[in-house]
Design an enzyme around this catalytic site. Structure first.
Site, PDB file in Angstrom:
ATOM      1  N   CYS A  45       0.759  -1.258   0.000  1.00 25.18           N
ATOM      2  CA  CYS A  45       0.000   0.000   0.000  1.00 25.18           C
ATOM      3  C   CYS A  45       0.790   1.310   0.000  1.00 25.18           C
ATOM      4  CB  CYS A  45      -0.935   0.028   1.199  1.00 25.18           C
ATOM      5  SG  CYS A  45      -2.136  -1.302   1.186  1.00 25.18           S
ATOM      6  N   HIS A 102      -2.613   6.609   3.906  1.00 23.50           N
ATOM      7  CA  HIS A 102      -1.473   5.707   4.121  1.00 23.50           C
ATOM      8  C   HIS A 102      -0.117   6.237   3.674  1.00 23.50           C
ATOM      9  CE1 HIS A 102      -0.755   1.185   5.052  1.00 23.50           C
ATOM     10  NE2 HIS A 102      -0.134   2.014   5.872  1.00 23.50           N
ATOM     11  N   SER A 123      -4.219   1.445   6.737  1.00 22.59           N
ATOM     12  CA  SER A 123      -5.016   0.263   6.404  1.00 22.59           C
ATOM     13  C   SER A 123      -6.078  -0.030   7.469  1.00 22.59           C
ATOM     14  CB  SER A 123      -4.112  -0.960   6.229  1.00 22.59           C
ATOM     15  OG  SER A 123      -3.339  -0.800   5.062  1.00 22.59           O
TER      16      SER A 123
HETATM   17 MG    MG Z   1      -2.849  -2.406  -1.010  1.00 20.85          MG
END
Ligand code: MG
Length: 477
Positions: A92, A147, A170
């Site tokens: 991410c 993020h 997340s």
């Molecule tokens: Mg991801």
């Protein structure tokens, strides 16, 4: 006299005709000038819908056998599918750092996932796509999972976005007890400000933020896709008369999975399918809003995923088939993601592009389309891919070679049909695939093409050495 009268009458008619032609020419000329002026002045809108851990196959028009995505399929029918589109990392935070900066994430100091205990984020000195567009007069909003640092210094509101609504990292993470709670924060499940400050934070309970404050804890994730959509549609409506950049990074289908009552239990692909079908509904709402406000012809809509799917045995992960591998890996399944772009009148409808294109290309492309400059005081890895997006005849990828990092190590590279992967120091750790004939990376050709291997390894080493030299640090408190 009669003749004179007739002549003068004819003269008058001629004169009238000439005047009429002149007037029409002038009108044409003026309208041409006005039209050109209005086109130049009308900067296009940009919308990025960015899903989390959605696999290459998990859209109807990308081959999903069970998940139904009528809106994404319609978006592809009206736009263009990209079948060799790459995220810049298989997890991410780095993938998002790349989207924001147009750089390989290792270059900008975000090689891995950020956690609530970390006091780092995307360096405020980086110039984000939001900052470039905001400087050009765009209204900017980030709605969804950020993020790239949850401390105030690193939040979207400090990185070029006028407003932020969403979860800071997340959805399987915890709260950072130091976060600022809003005066009217909604505390659920018996939580109090006192408990938050004293208890050990628990997994899967994340805060929901508006701008720089927590407005709900723990966030009710079942309605998150719906709430993001509502905010996005409102943003489009209230900015219909000025250029805007809407960044909509969904929380789903990252685990734990949640869908609203309207979608839960509806897909034949289980809860994972439910989350995608709800996101598909959301895409439909966004397209409806664009149409309703007459913005279709002036909006580039991009849909893609941050990285490949989780490898899970409980059905809660996605599918990257026919690609090999999953999230966390530099096999194609970890980083080649589904991508659709739509801009009626500018992108050929129902078309496909298999040239290498990537998330890092969005910033340079948007900047070009908005008439803004890409920063020239630093290395930017992405390229303007408008020729690929607009379907220009004969346009090829601007990436002579595309690089796949895992953390700080350069594991893979793709040059045309060749994909090399190096996971160990030893020679038997080297894989070479011909993606044209072997998209599933099944047959290792390293032993048969030593020359290709040698050249690509040399190139990887040179690229990495140069990157390390010009590497930029993450932001630290
Ligand atoms: Mg991801």
């Amino acid at each position: 006299m009669e003749e004179f009268e007739l002549n003068s009458h004819l003269h008058a008619v001629h004169l009238l005709m000439i005047l009429r032609v002149m007037r029409e020419s002038l009108l044409l000329l003026f309208s041409a000038i006005f039209f050109a002026g209005s086109v130049a002045a009308k900067s296009p809108n940009f919308v990025i819908i960015f899903t989390d851990d959605q696999g290459y196959q998990d859209i109807g028009c990308f081959g999903s056998p069970l998940i139904k995505t009528p809106n994404l399929d319609a978006m592809a029918a009206e736009g263009r599918r990209f079948t060799s589109f790459y995220s810049a990392n298989s997890v991410c935070s780095p993938s998002r750092a790349a989207l924001m900066t147009g750089c390989y994430p290792t270059r900008v100091g975000i090689p891995g996932v950020l956690f609530p205990r970390h006091e780092v984020g995307l360096n405020p000195d980086e110039i984000t796509v939001a900052e470039i567009l905001k400087a050009g007069g765009y209204a900017t909003a980030c709605i969804g999972k950020w993020h790239l640092g949850h401390k105030p210094e690193f939040l979207p509101t400090r990185q070029g976005f006028d407003s932020y609504f969403g979860i800071p990292y997340s959805n399987d993470m915890t709260i950072d007890p130091d976060m600022q709670l809003a005066a009217d924060v909604l505390l659920r499940d018996g939580f109090t400000a006192d408990r938050i400050s004293k208890e050990k934070p628990r997994k899967n309970l994340v805060p929901l933020m508006r701008n720089e404050e927590v407005i709900e804890y723990p966030c009710d994730q079942t309605t998150l896709t719906k709430r993001y959509t509502k905010e996005a549609v409102e943003f489009i409506g209230s900015n219909a008369d000025k250029p805007f950049f809407l960044y909509l990074p969904h929380t789903m289908p990252h685990i734990p999975l949640f869908a609203s009552a309207q979608f839960r239990g509806k897909s034949s692909r289980g809860l994972y399918g439910d989350t995608i079908e709800e996101i598909d509904w959301s895409v439909g709402e966004i397209m409806k809003a664009l149409k309703q406000h007459g913005l279709d012809e002036n909006t580039l809509l991009v849909y893609t995923s941050d990285n490949g799917p989780w490898k899970l045995s409980n059905g809660r992960g996605g599918s990257a088939l026919p690609l090999r591998g999953f999230k966390f890996q530099t096999y194609e399944g970890g980083m080649r993601v589904p991508c659709i772009m739509r801009w009626p009148g500018r992108i050929p409808p129902g078309s496909n592009c298999d040239e290498i294109a990537a998330t890092i290309d969005l910033m340079p492309t948007f900047a070009m389309l908005a008439g803004a400059a890409v920063p020239d005081d630093r290395v930017i890895d992405g390229h303007d891919i408008w020729p690929l997006i607009s379907g220009k005849k004969g346009a090829g990828t601007p990436h002579d070679t595309y690089y796949y990092y895992r953390g700080n190590s350069l594991e893979s590279a793709r040059k045309g049909k060749w994909k090399i992967r190096r996971t160990g120091k030893k020679k038997d750790g080297i894989e070479l695939y011909d993606l044209e004939t072997d998209i599933s990376e099944k047959k290792n050709l390293a032993a048969e093409h030593e020359g290709v291997v040698r050249k690509m390894l040399e190139q990887m080493n040179a690229f990495h050495a140069a990157l390390v030299k010009s590497q930029r640090p993450a932001g630290k408190l």
